[in-house]
Design a protein around this motif. Structure first.
Motif, mmCIF file in Angstrom:
data_model
loop_
_atom_site.group_PDB
_atom_site.id
_atom_site.type_symbol
_atom_site.label_atom_id
_atom_site.label_comp_id
_atom_site.label_asym_id
_atom_site.label_seq_id
_atom_site.Cartn_x
_atom_site.Cartn_y
_atom_site.Cartn_z
ATOM 1 N N LEU A 4 0.867 -1.183 0.000
ATOM 2 C CA LEU A 4 0.000 0.000 0.000
ATOM 3 C C LEU A 4 0.900 1.228 0.000
ATOM 4 O O LEU A 4 1.713 1.416 0.916
ATOM 5 N N LEU A 5 0.773 2.062 -1.019
ATOM 6 C CA LEU A 5 1.550 3.291 -1.143
ATOM 7 C C LEU A 5 0.656 4.478 -0.816
ATOM 8 O O LEU A 5 -0.320 4.748 -1.518
ATOM 9 N N ILE A 6 0.988 5.193 0.255
ATOM 10 C CA ILE A 6 0.218 6.365 0.685
ATOM 11 C C ILE A 6 1.074 7.586 0.402
ATOM 12 O O ILE A 6 2.005 7.913 1.148
ATOM 13 N N GLU A 7 0.771 8.260 -0.707
ATOM 14 C CA GLU A 7 1.607 9.354 -1.192
ATOM 15 C C GLU A 7 0.761 10.295 -2.040
ATOM 16 O O GLU A 7 0.062 9.858 -2.950
ATOM 17 N N ASP A 8 0.825 11.606 -1.726
ATOM 18 C CA ASP A 8 -0.005 12.567 -2.445
ATOM 19 C C ASP A 8 0.720 13.252 -3.604
ATOM 20 O O ASP A 8 0.083 13.927 -4.411
ATOM 21 N N GLU A 9 2.037 13.116 -3.690
ATOM 22 C CA GLU A 9 2.767 13.646 -4.840
ATOM 23 C C GLU A 9 2.570 12.677 -6.002
ATOM 24 O O GLU A 9 3.160 11.600 -6.024
ATOM 25 N N LEU A 10 1.739 13.055 -6.956
ATOM 26 C CA LEU A 10 1.282 12.108 -7.962
ATOM 27 C C LEU A 10 2.398 11.587 -8.855
ATOM 28 O O LEU A 10 2.385 10.412 -9.256
ATOM 29 N N GLU A 11 3.371 12.427 -9.184
ATOM 30 C CA GLU A 11 4.480 11.957 -10.021
ATOM 31 C C GLU A 11 5.310 10.916 -9.288
ATOM 32 O O GLU A 11 5.696 9.897 -9.854
ATOM 33 N N LEU A 12 5.597 11.178 -8.027
ATOM 34 C CA LEU A 12 6.348 10.209 -7.215
ATOM 35 C C LEU A 12 5.524 8.946 -7.017
ATOM 36 O O LEU A 12 6.049 7.822 -7.093
ATOM 37 N N GLN A 13 4.234 9.124 -6.743
ATOM 38 C CA GLN A 13 3.350 7.973 -6.573
ATOM 39 C C GLN A 13 3.392 7.076 -7.811
ATOM 40 O O GLN A 13 3.525 5.850 -7.709
ATOM 41 N N LYS A 14 3.283 7.691 -8.987
ATOM 42 C CA LYS A 14 3.288 6.931 -10.236
ATOM 43 C C LYS A 14 4.613 6.213 -10.443
ATOM 44 O O LYS A 14 4.646 5.050 -10.855
ATOM 45 N N SER A 15 5.720 6.897 -10.155
ATOM 46 C CA SER A 15 7.043 6.298 -10.328
ATOM 47 C C SER A 15 7.231 5.085 -9.427
ATOM 48 O O SER A 15 7.720 4.034 -9.867
ATOM 49 N N ILE A 16 6.845 5.229 -8.155
ATOM 50 C CA ILE A 16 6.991 4.120 -7.213
ATOM 51 C C ILE A 16 6.089 2.958 -7.611
ATOM 52 O O ILE A 16 6.512 1.790 -7.599
ATOM 53 N N GLN A 17 4.836 3.263 -7.969
ATOM 54 C CA GLN A 17 3.898 2.210 -8.358
ATOM 55 C C GLN A 17 4.409 1.438 -9.574
ATOM 56 O O GLN A 17 4.416 0.201 -9.576
ATOM 57 N N GLN A 18 4.844 2.137 -10.588
ATOM 58 C CA GLN A 18 5.325 1.476 -11.798
ATOM 59 C C GLN A 18 6.564 0.631 -11.521
ATOM 60 O O GLN A 18 6.695 -0.490 -12.023
ATOM 61 N N TYR A 19 7.467 1.158 -10.703
ATOM 62 C CA TYR A 19 8.706 0.436 -10.386
ATOM 63 C C TYR A 19 8.405 -0.900 -9.718
ATOM 64 O O TYR A 19 8.940 -1.946 -10.119
ATOM 65 N N PHE A 20 7.538 -0.881 -8.706
ATOM 66 C CA PHE A 20 7.292 -2.117 -7.957
ATOM 67 C C PHE A 20 6.347 -3.061 -8.689
ATOM 68 O O PHE A 20 6.412 -4.277 -8.493
ATOM 69 N N GLU A 21 5.491 -2.537 -9.538
ATOM 70 C CA GLU A 21 4.682 -3.424 -10.372
ATOM 71 C C GLU A 21 5.563 -4.142 -11.384
ATOM 72 O O GLU A 21 5.334 -5.323 -11.687
ATOM 73 N N MET A 22 6.590 -3.468 -11.895
ATOM 74 C CA MET A 22 7.539 -4.117 -12.800
ATOM 75 C C MET A 22 8.350 -5.182 -12.066
ATOM 76 O O MET A 22 8.829 -6.139 -12.683
ATOM 77 N N GLU A 23 8.480 -5.039 -10.747
ATOM 78 C CA GLU A 23 9.153 -6.046 -9.931
ATOM 79 C C GLU A 23 8.243 -7.241 -9.643
ATOM 80 O O GLU A 23 8.669 -8.211 -9.023
ATOM 81 N N GLY A 24 6.991 -7.139 -10.081
ATOM 82 C CA GLY A 24 6.058 -8.244 -9.914
ATOM 83 C C GLY A 24 5.158 -8.146 -8.700
ATOM 84 O O GLY A 24 4.510 -9.131 -8.330
ATOM 85 N N HIS A 25 5.075 -6.967 -8.075
ATOM 86 C CA HIS A 25 4.280 -6.811 -6.863
ATOM 87 C C HIS A 25 2.925 -6.163 -7.156
ATOM 88 O O HIS A 25 2.745 -5.487 -8.171
ATOM 89 N N ILE A 26 1.980 -6.369 -6.255
ATOM 90 C CA ILE A 26 0.700 -5.673 -6.289
ATOM 91 C C ILE A 26 0.872 -4.361 -5.526
ATOM 92 O O ILE A 26 1.321 -4.359 -4.375
ATOM 93 N N VAL A 27 0.538 -3.242 -6.156
ATOM 94 C CA VAL A 27 0.687 -1.936 -5.505
ATOM 95 C C VAL A 27 -0.655 -1.215 -5.522
ATOM 96 O O VAL A 27 -1.173 -0.869 -6.581
ATOM 97 N N GLU A 28 -1.228 -1.001 -4.335
ATOM 98 C CA GLU A 28 -2.424 -0.188 -4.189
ATOM 99 C C GLU A 28 -1.997 1.209 -3.748
ATOM 100 O O GLU A 28 -1.003 1.363 -3.029
ATOM 101 N N VAL A 29 -2.731 2.233 -4.167
ATOM 102 C CA VAL A 29 -2.332 3.600 -3.841
ATOM 103 C C VAL A 29 -3.458 4.346 -3.140
ATOM 104 O O VAL A 29 -4.639 4.058 -3.330
ATOM 105 N N ALA A 30 -3.054 5.294 -2.319
ATOM 106 C CA ALA A 30 -3.992 6.223 -1.676
ATOM 107 C C ALA A 30 -3.327 7.593 -1.667
ATOM 108 O O ALA A 30 -2.158 7.710 -1.289
ATOM 109 N N SER A 31 -4.070 8.622 -2.086
ATOM 110 C CA SER A 31 -3.497 9.957 -2.224
ATOM 111 C C SER A 31 -3.854 10.895 -1.077
ATOM 112 O O SER A 31 -3.365 12.020 -1.024
ATOM 113 N N ASP A 32 -4.717 10.442 -0.175
ATOM 114 C CA ASP A 32 -5.044 11.284 0.975
ATOM 115 C C ASP A 32 -5.314 10.417 2.194
ATOM 116 O O ASP A 32 -5.391 9.182 2.103
ATOM 117 N N TYR A 33 -5.445 11.071 3.329
ATOM 118 C CA TYR A 33 -5.582 10.373 4.605
ATOM 119 C C TYR A 33 -6.834 9.490 4.638
ATOM 120 O O TYR A 33 -6.767 8.327 5.054
#
Length: 226
Positions: A4-33
């Motif tokens: 679970l990635l909790i990050e409101d900076e959308l560019e950073l959120q996208k970069s982290i999500q794409q990186y770990f999905e390419m590593e074969g992981h499931i990445v869920e995101v949340a942009s606010d509390y």
């Protein structure tokens, strides 16, 4: 691994999500509390990455609530706030690590791997269970010394079963672990049976003991006789 990635900076959120999905992981995101709090209440994760400064709330409160829930998820705080007091407070609340921004994604990846090794496998660089040997850094599996080729889902299943050996694991838990929030969209979990069947077949073909037990109507138990 389910992150679970909790990050409101959308560019950073996208970069982290794409990186770990390419590593074969499931990445869920949340942009606010509020969205993050909802996900933590509804779903289980292997690792939670949480920023401190979020719209509608503070990430440190999410750390506290996650620990109150008795969640087994590892928690890494990622924040531009690099003060000693924030680090100490976050770790005292129960976070496992604190990584200040900016950071390299490869370093975050290494910290997550180290966290999961500590949490589930006593910090070992390789996982050995009787005739099964796994090298997580390479996502390689050996049975009786022979390399066994598994699909990404089969590998994740095997690792999840071993981390939860001698426990009954529900089909719902398996679906969430392998498909994240998308598991809610499935009418049934018949597809889980197919992945488990294929994994079991490959293990048996390589003369592995038949550890997988079906608990009818519930799920599975990776039973290790002690």
């Amino acid at each position: 691994m389910k992150i679970l990635l909790i990050e409101d900076e959308l560019e950073l959120q996208k970069s982290i999500q794409q990186y770990f999905e390419m590593e074969g992981h499931i990445v869920e995101v949340a942009s606010d509390y509020d969205r993050a709090e909802q996900k933590i209440a509804l779903y289980d994760y292997d690792c939670i990455l949480v920023d401190i400064t979020l719209p509608k709330g503070c990430g440190l409160d999410l750390v506290r609530k996650t620990k109150l829930k008795k969640s087994k998820a590892g928690i890494i705080i990622i924040s531009a706030r690099d003060s000693l007091s924030d680090k100490i407070y976050g770790l005292d609340l129960g976070a496992d690590d604190y990584l200040p921004k900016p950071f390299h994604l490869s370093e975050l990846n290494s910290r997550i791997k180290a966290l999961i090794r500590r949490k589930d496998f006593d910090g070992n660089l390789e996982i050995t269970l009787n005739e099964i040997r796994i090298l997580p850094a390479e996502r390689s599996v050996f049975i009786n010394g022979q390399n066994v080729i598994l699909t990404s889902k089969e590998y994740d299943l095997l690792l999840y079963f071993i981390a939860n050996k001698n426990r009954v694991v529900s089909k719902n838990a398996l679906a969430e672990h392998l498909w994240g929030d998308n598991a809610d969209r499935f009418d049934n979990f018949d597809f889980i049976y197919n992945h488990v069947k294929n994994l079991r077949k490959k293990l048996l073909e390589n003369k592995c003991c038949d550890y997988l037990q079906t608990i009818y109507g519930i799920g599975y138990n990776f039973k290790i006789h002690q």
